[in-house]
Write a protein that holds these residues in place. Sequence first.
Motif: not given
Length: 354
Positions: A185-187, A309-311, A338-346
């Motif tokens: 969705r972000i992409m 996008m970094d995974s 539950q650990i939810v990380l946020t990928p960064k869009l480049t």
Amino acid sequence: MSTSDRPLASPGASQTETRRPLTLRDVSEASGVSEMTVSRVLRNRGDVSAATRERVLAAAKRLGYVPNKIAGALASSRVNLVAVIIPSMSNLVFPDVVNGISRVLEDTELQPVLGITHYSPEQEEKVLYEMLSWRPSGVIIAGLERSEAARAMLGNAGIPVVEVMDVDGDPIDAVVGISHRRAGRIMGQAIIEAGYRRIGFLGTKMPQDHRARKRLDGLTEVLAEAGIALADQEFYEGRSGFGKGREMTQAVLERSPDLDFLYYSNDLIGAGGMLYCLEKGIPIPEQIGIAGFNGIELLDGLPRKLATMDSCRLEIGEAAARIVARRASAQASGGGEQIVLTPKLTMGDTLLRA
């Protein structure tokens, strides 16, 4: 000849004859202390003087002695191994996860042991069966989608189980990863805001790559909300790479020459597609935009920096290992983390700025 220098094989034995395994008695005789003291030193238990500890460890190292952990496991029902199960080592994503796991576990008594499933549910069941039979102290396993048999084995193992890479699903125990649907969705939002409207998706066959399917779902959802339909898609089987990306890009552009954006399921095929477009003189990102996924550093030397996008691969491995190490200790309990990380869009050089 002193007892510490005596041969372990019988006199006259051939070089090919199997030598008997070393025992605590060998280390005891070589270091001049009792077997009980040797056991305390090697298990890091009890009060032993620094000088004695050093003498025992030196003797064990000189002899090449390796403790029999299976014997100890008979009492504890566990060995200090962590089963790490991933689909592939040829995929550049998973070695980073394994590195993250190893980085954390090297400061503990736990050791990772690797199993490869080749994206096969049947192979995953086989690997799980074999690894769980050794009674490891924990399991770190990629993905959330698996067979009922695999879920049953993991659910009844009685040890920490951490599923990694993905949080969009029903975890058995703990889970560490990113939302791939949200990543799609972000992409998709970035593509729309940049003004692209004829968008194609290129990636693996979805039954093999559940995470790519979720990114595609997220992409199509956000496009639909903007009144845009996915214009075309191209799938492949087998290993990804530059050559595969070039081949797929040629096929989809010959079929749909009016596409103005290509979203690839990973950076390797995305880089191949970018090189194909550059060779054909297609202006990037003005005529056609391109984006991949995973943030592979290997691609930093290409003519253009790929939008991606970094995974969060390394962070995922580290967080999963910390959960297992904490819960595997005698004092810790818990479950269901539950650990939810946020990928960064480049944005790179292949996606127009809005």
